[in-house]
Design a protein around this motif. Structure first.
Motif, PDB file in Angstrom:
ATOM      1  N   UNK A  53       1.044  -1.177   0.285  1.00  0.00           N
ATOM      2  CA  UNK A  53      -0.294   0.087  -0.047  1.00  0.00           C
ATOM      3  C   UNK A  53       0.599   1.082  -0.268  1.00  0.00           C
ATOM      4  N   UNK A  54       0.583   2.699  -1.736  1.00  0.00           N
ATOM      5  CA  UNK A  54       1.728   3.026  -1.037  1.00  0.00           C
ATOM      6  C   UNK A  54       1.684   4.380  -0.139  1.00  0.00           C
ATOM      7  N   UNK A  55       0.797   4.498   0.315  1.00  0.00           N
ATOM      8  CA  UNK A  55       0.551   4.995   1.588  1.00  0.00           C
ATOM      9  C   UNK A  55       0.833   5.368   2.965  1.00  0.00           C
ATOM     10  N   UNK A  56       1.166   3.613   3.633  1.00  0.00           N
ATOM     11  CA  UNK A  56       1.878   2.970   4.251  1.00  0.00           C
ATOM     12  C   UNK A  56       3.177   3.487   4.276  1.00  0.00           C
ATOM     13  N   UNK A  57       3.690   3.446   3.276  1.00  0.00           N
ATOM     14  CA  UNK A  57       4.900   2.965   3.197  1.00  0.00           C
ATOM     15  C   UNK A  57       5.871   4.376   2.727  1.00  0.00           C
ATOM     16  N   UNK A  58       4.969   5.227   1.975  1.00  0.00           N
ATOM     17  CA  UNK A  58       5.612   7.007   2.198  1.00  0.00           C
ATOM     18  C   UNK A  58       5.526   7.688   3.320  1.00  0.00           C
ATOM     19  N   UNK A  59       4.683   6.744   3.428  1.00  0.00           N
ATOM     20  CA  UNK A  59       4.243   8.224   5.184  1.00  0.00           C
ATOM     21  C   UNK A  59       5.552   7.621   6.670  1.00  0.00           C
ATOM     22  N   UNK A  60       6.140   5.503   6.452  1.00  0.00           N
ATOM     23  CA  UNK A  60       7.086   5.452   7.107  1.00  0.00           C
ATOM     24  C   UNK A  60       8.033   5.966   6.639  1.00  0.00           C
ATOM     25  N   UNK A  61       8.680   5.967   5.113  1.00  0.00           N
ATOM     26  CA  UNK A  61       9.480   6.420   4.803  1.00  0.00           C
ATOM     27  C   UNK A  61      10.327   7.309   4.644  1.00  0.00           C
ATOM     28  N   UNK A  62       8.836   8.407   4.866  1.00  0.00           N
ATOM     29  CA  UNK A  62       9.372  10.062   5.905  1.00  0.00           C
ATOM     30  C   UNK A  62       9.358  10.094   6.909  1.00  0.00           C
ATOM     31  N   UNK A  63       9.223   9.230   7.429  1.00  0.00           N
ATOM     32  CA  UNK A  63       9.149   9.178   9.403  1.00  0.00           C
ATOM     33  C   UNK A  63       9.799   9.068   9.790  1.00  0.00           C
ATOM     34  N   UNK A  64      10.886   7.966   8.892  1.00  0.00           N
ATOM     35  CA  UNK A  64      12.384   7.531   9.069  1.00  0.00           C
ATOM     36  C   UNK A  64      13.372   8.368   8.405  1.00  0.00           C
ATOM     37  N   UNK A  65      12.958   9.766   7.618  1.00  0.00           N
ATOM     38  CA  UNK A  65      14.317  10.055   7.442  1.00  0.00           C
ATOM     39  C   UNK A  65      13.943  11.141   8.384  1.00  0.00           C
ATOM     40  N   UNK A  66      12.870  12.002   8.833  1.00  0.00           N
ATOM     41  CA  UNK A  66      13.148  12.829   9.734  1.00  0.00           C
ATOM     42  C   UNK A  66      13.468  12.195  11.365  1.00  0.00           C
ATOM     43  N   UNK A 134       5.844   6.048  -5.350  1.00  0.00           N
ATOM     44  CA  UNK A 134       3.812   5.884  -5.069  1.00  0.00           C
ATOM     45  C   UNK A 134       3.644   6.785  -5.906  1.00  0.00           C
ATOM     46  N   UNK A 135       1.764   6.333  -6.561  1.00  0.00           N
ATOM     47  CA  UNK A 135       1.702   6.706  -7.646  1.00  0.00           C
ATOM     48  C   UNK A 135       0.885   8.033  -6.771  1.00  0.00           C
ATOM     49  N   UNK A 136       0.622   8.911  -6.453  1.00  0.00           N
ATOM     50  CA  UNK A 136       0.416  10.348  -5.718  1.00  0.00           C
ATOM     51  C   UNK A 136      -1.092  10.252  -5.724  1.00  0.00           C
ATOM     52  N   UNK A 137      -1.501  10.165  -7.293  1.00  0.00           N
ATOM     53  CA  UNK A 137      -3.093   9.993  -7.295  1.00  0.00           C
ATOM     54  C   UNK A 137      -3.846   9.609  -6.310  1.00  0.00           C
ATOM     55  N   UNK A 138      -2.946   8.395  -5.634  1.00  0.00           N
ATOM     56  CA  UNK A 138      -3.787   7.258  -4.626  1.00  0.00           C
ATOM     57  C   UNK A 138      -3.618   7.983  -3.139  1.00  0.00           C
ATOM     58  N   UNK A 139      -3.133   8.279  -3.116  1.00  0.00           N
ATOM     59  CA  UNK A 139      -2.801   9.152  -1.743  1.00  0.00           C
ATOM     60  C   UNK A 139      -3.315  10.817  -1.744  1.00  0.00           C
ATOM     61  N   UNK A 140      -4.141  10.341  -0.162  1.00  0.00           N
ATOM     62  CA  UNK A 140      -4.836  11.245   0.371  1.00  0.00           C
ATOM     63  C   UNK A 140      -3.995  12.443   0.335  1.00  0.00           C
ATOM     64  N   UNK A 141      -4.244  13.608   0.149  1.00  0.00           N
ATOM     65  CA  UNK A 141      -3.533  14.997   0.483  1.00  0.00           C
ATOM     66  C   UNK A 141      -3.022  15.546   1.788  1.00  0.00           C
ATOM     67  N   UNK A 142      -3.725  14.804   3.048  1.00  0.00           N
ATOM     68  CA  UNK A 142      -2.883  14.886   4.334  1.00  0.00           C
ATOM     69  C   UNK A 142      -1.277  13.888   4.090  1.00  0.00           C
ATOM     70  N   UNK A 144       0.128  13.181   1.634  1.00  0.00           N
ATOM     71  CA  UNK A 144       1.013  14.067   0.438  1.00  0.00           C
ATOM     72  C   UNK A 144       1.734  14.963   1.290  1.00  0.00           C
ATOM     73  N   UNK A 145       1.197  15.416   1.900  1.00  0.00           N
ATOM     74  CA  UNK A 145       1.626  17.145   2.701  1.00  0.00           C
ATOM     75  C   UNK A 145       2.482  16.483   3.469  1.00  0.00           C
TER      76      UNK A 145
END
Length: 256
Positions: A53-66, A134-142, A144-145
């Motif tokens: 699922x692109x949503x959890x992957x992007x959130x986890x990846x960004x959180x790790x970087x932070x 991830x395909x950004x079209x499938x991700x919620x705005x929050x 993406x932000x």
């Protein structure tokens, strides 16, 4: 490697916060900086195994970087404070250098990208790829932000790793040849870590290598990490961060 308050009024005398080392003085913070970039790649790979699922992957990846960035800031807090005091000795000239550096980064990336496109090597982007592809079209705005923080945070991590730990702290500066080889290797590796942004096309990493060389030279010239941190971080914030996302969202809403 701290530098005492300057006796002259020249820009470099004011802002330089480090001397070129003559021996290797390695600390735990340097090991953390070297491991930071591999940790990000490993985290991205593991998140891909755990979820498709692109949503959890992007959130986890960004959180790790932070988290990695926060650890680097804490580990390097004395150095950052010392460099900031030097930066403020010539505040307005330093800000001017940061702005000129941001422009120069985009000029280097655009020119080298245009040359590569003319040579048939494909296309090149003008800003660091965001955390995850991830395909950004499938991700919620929050989501993406939140993910849009990734490019800025990644830029700052890269500056700790490449500009400071893997270049300025190395005792190679008494030999012009060895120093040139270190700067060149640093530049090419910096470009190479962006290969996934270009579908595995090595040539397309050269514009980023060029931007890395520019930032390397600025850091060697000023020996103050804040110039490159601000150049790189603000560049990515404005071109691939929340500012861009919010602007695009507003424009899309207005057009729609």
């Amino acid at each position: 490697m701290s530098v005492p308050a300057p006796a002259s009024d020249s820009f470099l005398a004011r802002v330089r916060a480090e001397q070129l080392p003559t021996r290797l003085d390695w600390h735990a913070r340097d090991t953390i900086a070297v491991l930071a970039v591999p940790a990000i790649f490993l985290g991205g790979w593991l998140s891909g195994l755990v979820s498709t699922d692109p949503g959890p992957r992007v959130v986890a990846d960004t959180a790790l970087r932070i988290v990695v960035f926060a650890v680097l800031v804490v580990a390097n807090a004395p150095m950052l404070a010392r460099h900031w005091r030097a930066f403020r000795r010539a505040t307005w000239r330093s800000i001017g250098l940061v702005i000129a550096g941001m422009v120069a980064i985009q000029v280097v990336i655009s020119v080298l990208g245009a040359v590569l496109r003319a040579a048939g090597a494909g296309t090149s982007g003008g800003a660091d790829a965001s955390a995850g592809s991830a395909d950004t079209a499938t991700l919620a705005f929050g989501i993406l932000l939140f993910a849009s923080l990734g490019p800025m945070v990644t830029a700052l991590i890269e500056d700790f790793t490449f500009r400071h730990t893997l270049m300025l702290t190395l005792p190679v500066w008494t030999s012009p040849l060895l120093a040139a080889l270190v700067v060149l290797a640093n530049t090419l590796v910096f470009g190479a870590i962006h290969i996934h942004s270009f579908g595995g096309h090595w040539l397309l990493t050269l514009p980023y290598a060029g931007a890395g060389l520019l930032m390397n030279l600025v850091y060697l010239w000023t020996r103050n990490v804040w110039h490159v941190l601000l150049m790189h971080g603000l560049n990515n914030l404005l071109l691939a961060g929340p500012v861009t996302l919010l602007l695009v969202t507003v424009l899309q809403s207005a057009v729609g």
